[in-house]
Design a protein around this motif. Structure first.
Motif, PDB file in Angstrom:
ATOM      1  N   SER A 101       0.754  -1.262   0.078  1.00  0.00           N
ATOM      2  CA  SER A 101       0.190   0.070   0.040  1.00  0.00           C
ATOM      3  C   SER A 101       0.952   1.131   0.130  1.00  0.00           C
ATOM      4  O   SER A 101       0.126   2.240  -0.244  1.00  0.00           O
ATOM      5  N   ARG A 102       2.020   1.281   0.230  1.00  0.00           N
ATOM      6  CA  ARG A 102       3.037   2.269   0.213  1.00  0.00           C
ATOM      7  C   ARG A 102       3.048   2.788  -1.399  1.00  0.00           C
ATOM      8  O   ARG A 102       3.471   3.958  -1.609  1.00  0.00           O
ATOM      9  N   PHE A 103       2.732   2.028  -2.071  1.00  0.00           N
ATOM     10  CA  PHE A 103       2.944   2.104  -3.552  1.00  0.00           C
ATOM     11  C   PHE A 103       1.439   2.473  -4.297  1.00  0.00           C
ATOM     12  O   PHE A 103       0.987   2.441  -5.290  1.00  0.00           O
ATOM     13  N   GLU A 104       0.600   3.236  -3.380  1.00  0.00           N
ATOM     14  CA  GLU A 104      -0.610   3.337  -3.742  1.00  0.00           C
ATOM     15  C   GLU A 104      -0.973   4.312  -4.951  1.00  0.00           C
ATOM     16  O   GLU A 104      -1.520   4.144  -5.861  1.00  0.00           O
ATOM     17  N   ASP A 105       0.017   5.200  -5.062  1.00  0.00           N
ATOM     18  CA  ASP A 105       0.033   6.266  -6.057  1.00  0.00           C
ATOM     19  C   ASP A 105       0.331   5.332  -7.543  1.00  0.00           C
ATOM     20  O   ASP A 105      -0.505   5.677  -8.533  1.00  0.00           O
ATOM     21  N   THR A 106       1.411   4.761  -7.248  1.00  0.00           N
ATOM     22  CA  THR A 106       1.558   3.951  -8.756  1.00  0.00           C
ATOM     23  C   THR A 106       0.587   3.212  -8.979  1.00  0.00           C
ATOM     24  O   THR A 106      -0.022   2.965 -10.300  1.00  0.00           O
ATOM     25  N   VAL A 107      -0.210   2.306  -8.102  1.00  0.00           N
ATOM     26  CA  VAL A 107      -1.217   1.140  -8.565  1.00  0.00           C
ATOM     27  C   VAL A 107      -2.278   2.315  -8.871  1.00  0.00           C
ATOM     28  O   VAL A 107      -2.987   1.756 -10.055  1.00  0.00           O
ATOM     29  N   SER A 108      -2.575   3.328  -8.403  1.00  0.00           N
ATOM     30  CA  SER A 108      -3.916   3.972  -9.050  1.00  0.00           C
ATOM     31  C   SER A 108      -3.496   4.499 -10.278  1.00  0.00           C
ATOM     32  O   SER A 108      -4.769   4.891 -11.110  1.00  0.00           O
TER      33      SER A 108
ATOM     34  N   LEU B 281       6.483  -3.314  -7.393  1.00  0.00           N
ATOM     35  CA  LEU B 281       5.643  -2.184  -7.330  1.00  0.00           C
ATOM     36  C   LEU B 281       6.686  -1.115  -7.291  1.00  0.00           C
ATOM     37  O   LEU B 281       6.721   0.008  -8.066  1.00  0.00           O
ATOM     38  N   GLY B 282       7.809  -1.572  -6.663  1.00  0.00           N
ATOM     39  CA  GLY B 282       9.206  -0.407  -6.819  1.00  0.00           C
ATOM     40  C   GLY B 282       9.723  -0.274  -8.094  1.00  0.00           C
ATOM     41  O   GLY B 282       9.889   0.771  -8.703  1.00  0.00           O
ATOM     42  N   LEU B 283       9.900  -1.559  -8.943  1.00  0.00           N
ATOM     43  CA  LEU B 283      10.312  -1.308 -10.351  1.00  0.00           C
ATOM     44  C   LEU B 283       9.295  -0.666 -11.093  1.00  0.00           C
ATOM     45  O   LEU B 283       9.686   0.253 -12.000  1.00  0.00           O
ATOM     46  N   ALA B 284       8.085  -0.852 -10.841  1.00  0.00           N
ATOM     47  CA  ALA B 284       6.923  -0.265 -11.786  1.00  0.00           C
ATOM     48  C   ALA B 284       7.057   1.174 -11.389  1.00  0.00           C
ATOM     49  O   ALA B 284       6.925   2.199 -12.244  1.00  0.00           O
ATOM     50  N   THR B 285       7.146   1.816 -10.151  1.00  0.00           N
ATOM     51  CA  THR B 285       7.463   3.009  -9.741  1.00  0.00           C
ATOM     52  C   THR B 285       8.500   3.691 -10.483  1.00  0.00           C
ATOM     53  O   THR B 285       8.633   4.993 -10.957  1.00  0.00           O
ATOM     54  N   LEU B 286       9.787   3.169 -10.611  1.00  0.00           N
ATOM     55  CA  LEU B 286      10.852   3.914 -11.165  1.00  0.00           C
ATOM     56  C   LEU B 286      10.806   3.701 -12.573  1.00  0.00           C
ATOM     57  O   LEU B 286      11.189   4.799 -13.278  1.00  0.00           O
TER      58      LEU B 286
END
Lengths: 493, 493
Positions: free
Chosen positions: A348-355, A485-490
């Protein structure tokens, strides 16, 4: 609930042999269940249909006796081990009904044969005298097994009936911790001296009228009871009766110590194909023996325990009250719930990315799951290798390298499939590539942990199997989400 | 890789006993590994430092012989079972080095003792003559076990050395499918007649000079070889030598059929505490016997296989080439990958809902996971109950009801925790309530499937353990996502 009319075991004359194979056992069990069920139904009907209480009672009494006789006829013809099986397989109320009808002469054997979780309920339903009678017929080591479940007054009374030697044995047997050789050994040894002829031994044995179960050898001791050798019955039978015991006995024997673990003793029995083994104290004095039947029970129990502990369970009476089942199951599920919650907190720390890219939400659990499954394979192999003692300080690094390599190669194949799936579902090659990278990464983490968790637990003296899978799943879930999710964010946002 | 200088087992004089406990075995293994490693290092150094090829070769040869002698000294003092263990625990190259140094007199025993996946590599590295010599020393039933791994020319040559009776036994033993009693029985039986006195039997045994291993009883047969009874050695030893065999023999024995499953035979040995059991054909003629050492192996192998199959594995040489490990592991992971992909496809149908409420993405895997864990507990209990034959047509419904009730109650507790977590993380009571409902629902599905999957598989004759967990996880994942996101779509969007 409803019974197909084509199967009516109660009307078929079944002859149940004394020793059952799996099918016979099922048959006997079903037949008993049918009688018990019929009895229950008739009791209910009787209550409903007869206003006249007296007539109803009379009828019930008659039927009751008939059913009892039927049950007795089935049960008391069986081997005590099969009676134990039948009792284990019935719900508590019916178990008690049947147990009351078991011939008292079988009581001792059945009590010793049933699983721990059933024994308690059987002992509860016995009165003082029956218990004393059943227990009084047992050997000291058998009584010791039952002591935890017996009422104190029964123990006190049984004790009085023992000889001094037996009382000493009982106390000794009770003193050894569970899972040691001391806890499974018995005291039924035949001792002989080394300076006599086989002829003398043969005459001595004949005077005993009966030898203890599983006597495949007699033990040669000196005046101080120190073990000097073993003499197998086969050797005794084929050798010249004029020979001295010392010339014929074997000195290449394995002696166990009472504090050895029972699993280790089982390993020795398996490796060296033993039927019995002597147990000696620090001074080499013979204090007991272990027989193969106990060892087989140890092996079976260990494998069952392991199987259950993988799912976070202990041995459970499948007919026990629901409350005790709750106690058995809830802790493990709560632990898993908490680790899952932490993993989802990480994600859920990556909520922004997932949204931004919702499709990631549906792919991330694939990454987490495959890491767990792959790590679990590695861990299973390593736990096996540890259990048989195949992992030494020297080859750990080799194992880690091999597992990482194997996992990397499996991961390459798998990630092609997963990447293709991600590409189709998302229509984005970038997402597919992130998926592939995250999957391989998480699988490598799973493999590394799959080697290290059991080895570390083993080194620090914990049983390597229990809890390892929780830790592993926790790590591959949390890190799987994090990497993906980290890789996706990057790279994607 | 690097070796701590404080541990130098090669410089310590260790006396390794002939029969090893777990610690000794580790020690012997480590010592061997050290020698092998040292040898490798020195070979490398020698190559580097000496330009003079001849001197280098000389030195190497000397060291080589010294190392070989050290290895021989350790290995050949051990019991064949322990040699087998050592060989199993070494990587392929080193395994071959040590195997070459094993005394040929142990060859047969070691070949019979090692695990299947090691035997192949050992046989490969033996030449024709050694193989014929080793195999020629075996009994017919032992040769039959090895036949699949032996080169055809060896089989042909060994066959020639057999008597007609032995050849018939070999063919019989090879004809029985794996996992049957026929495949584990041997032909080492002592037969006696019922109309002779024990004195005669005693004299007959003495003339045999040696009795087969695990002879705890002799078999009483008539002129047509039909089994009439069994006479235990203990009974023989304590009875009056003037008695007739027919008066002393036991007729309450268990006879196995060669096509019984070995697991069922193991169950009988465990229940009735047997050391050996006769095997008879349809006409009641004695054709072989099964001994406890084979049964213990069956029990161990079954439990290992089950353990491995849960992780989708087969027995694997932890030092085997990586390619064979791939074949072992990839299929299972690919299946899991596919089921995970389908589950995420189900979830992705709710893309709209998740894009509205992103937090659902992080909660949905908790719902799926807990359903799988809970269902797995139920399934483990049911598989156990099935394995021991405790599930009958009569009590299935009772079991389903009980499992659903237990799961419902555990689910209530668990869903409070999960609901609280969902509330905190999302700040929405509605989400928390949807989470609780979905979780209980999915756990009930897991419980129902946990009962039904193994029972159905069992009823249709499949092994209940294998594959059940894939099916279960697939269902609880897919349905977990579906229920949770479905409820969320209905009530939250």
């Amino acid at each position: 609930m409803n019974q197909p009319s084509s199967v009516k075991p109660e009307n078929v004359a079944i002859t149940i042999p004394r020793r059952l194979d799996a099918e016979d056992a099922q048959l006997a069990l079903q037949k008993l269940q049918t009688i018990l069920k019929r009895h229950e139904v008739i009791e209910e009907l009787a209550h409903r249909q007869y206003e006249d209480q007296e007539r109803s009672n009379l009828l019930e009494g008659l039927l009751h006796r008939q059913h009892e006789n039927e049950i007795k006829a089935i049960v008391n013809g069986l081997h005590p081990s099969d009676i134990a099986f039948i009792l284990e397989s019935l719900p508590v109320a019916e178990r008690k009904v049947v147990w009351q009808l078991v011939d008292p002469e079988h009581d001792a054997d059945v009590l010793l044969e049933v699983e721990d979780w059933v024994r308690e309920s059987l002992i509860e339903s016995m009165d003082h005298e029956d218990l004393v009678a059943a227990t009084g017929a047992m050997d000291a080591d058998e009584i010791a097994d039952l002591v935890p479940d017996l009422p104190p007054d029964v123990i006190a009374e049984v004790q009085k009936g023992l000889t001094d030697a037996e009382r000493a044995q009982l106390i000794a047997a009770m003193g050894y911790p569970e899972d040691t050789v001391g806890a499974i050994m018995d005291f039924d040894m035949v001792r002989v001296r080394e300076d006599v002829t086989l002829e003398v031994v043969l005459r001595y044995l004949r005077r005993l009228h009966e030898l203890p179960d599983h006597t495949d050898q007699v033990f040669v001791v000196d005046r101080e009871d120190k073990l000097r050798g073993t003499l197998s019955l086969t050797r005794l039978l084929v050798s010249d009766p004029e020979s001295l015991v010392s010339d014929v006995m074997s000195t290449d024997y394995l002696a166990l110590s009472p504090l050895d673990s029972d699993a280790e003793a089982a390993g020795a029995f398996e490796r060296y194909d033993l039927v019995s083994a002597p147990v000696t104290d620090d001074l080499g004095r013979l204090i007991g023996r272990v027989t193969i039947d106990e060892v087989v029970d140890v092996i079976q129990e260990d494998s069952q325990e392991q199987e259950l502990s993988r799912a976070g369970l202990q041995e459970e009476d499948i007919f026990a009250p629901v409350v005790s089942a709750l106690r058995n199951r809830a802790p493990w599920l709560l632990i898993n719930l908490c680790t899952a919650a932490v993993a989802s907190l990480v994600a859920s720390r990556f909520e922004d990315t997932v949204s931004h890219i919702v499709i990631l939400a549906f792919l991330m659990s694939i990454v987490a799951g495959i890491g767990g499954n792959s790590g679990n394979q590695t861990m299973t192999m390593i736990i096996r290798a540890l259990a048989v003692g195949r992992v030494t300080g020297r080859n750990v690094w080799q194992l880690v390298k091999r597992e990482l390599l194997v996992t990397f190669m499996v991961g390459m194949c798998g990630s092609l499939v997963a990447g293709l799936f991600a590409w189709i579902i998302s229509g984005s090659l970038a997402i597919a590539l992130v998926m592939m990278a995250a999957m391989i990464g998480n699988m490598l983490i799973g493999a590394a942990l799959g080697v290290m968790i059991p080895i570390l637990r083993d080194r620090f003296g914990n049983d390597p199997a229990v809890g390892s899978s929780v830790l592993l799943t926790f790590a591959t879930d949390s890190l799987g989400f994090f990497i993906f999710l980290g890789l996706a964010t990057l790279f994607l946002v």
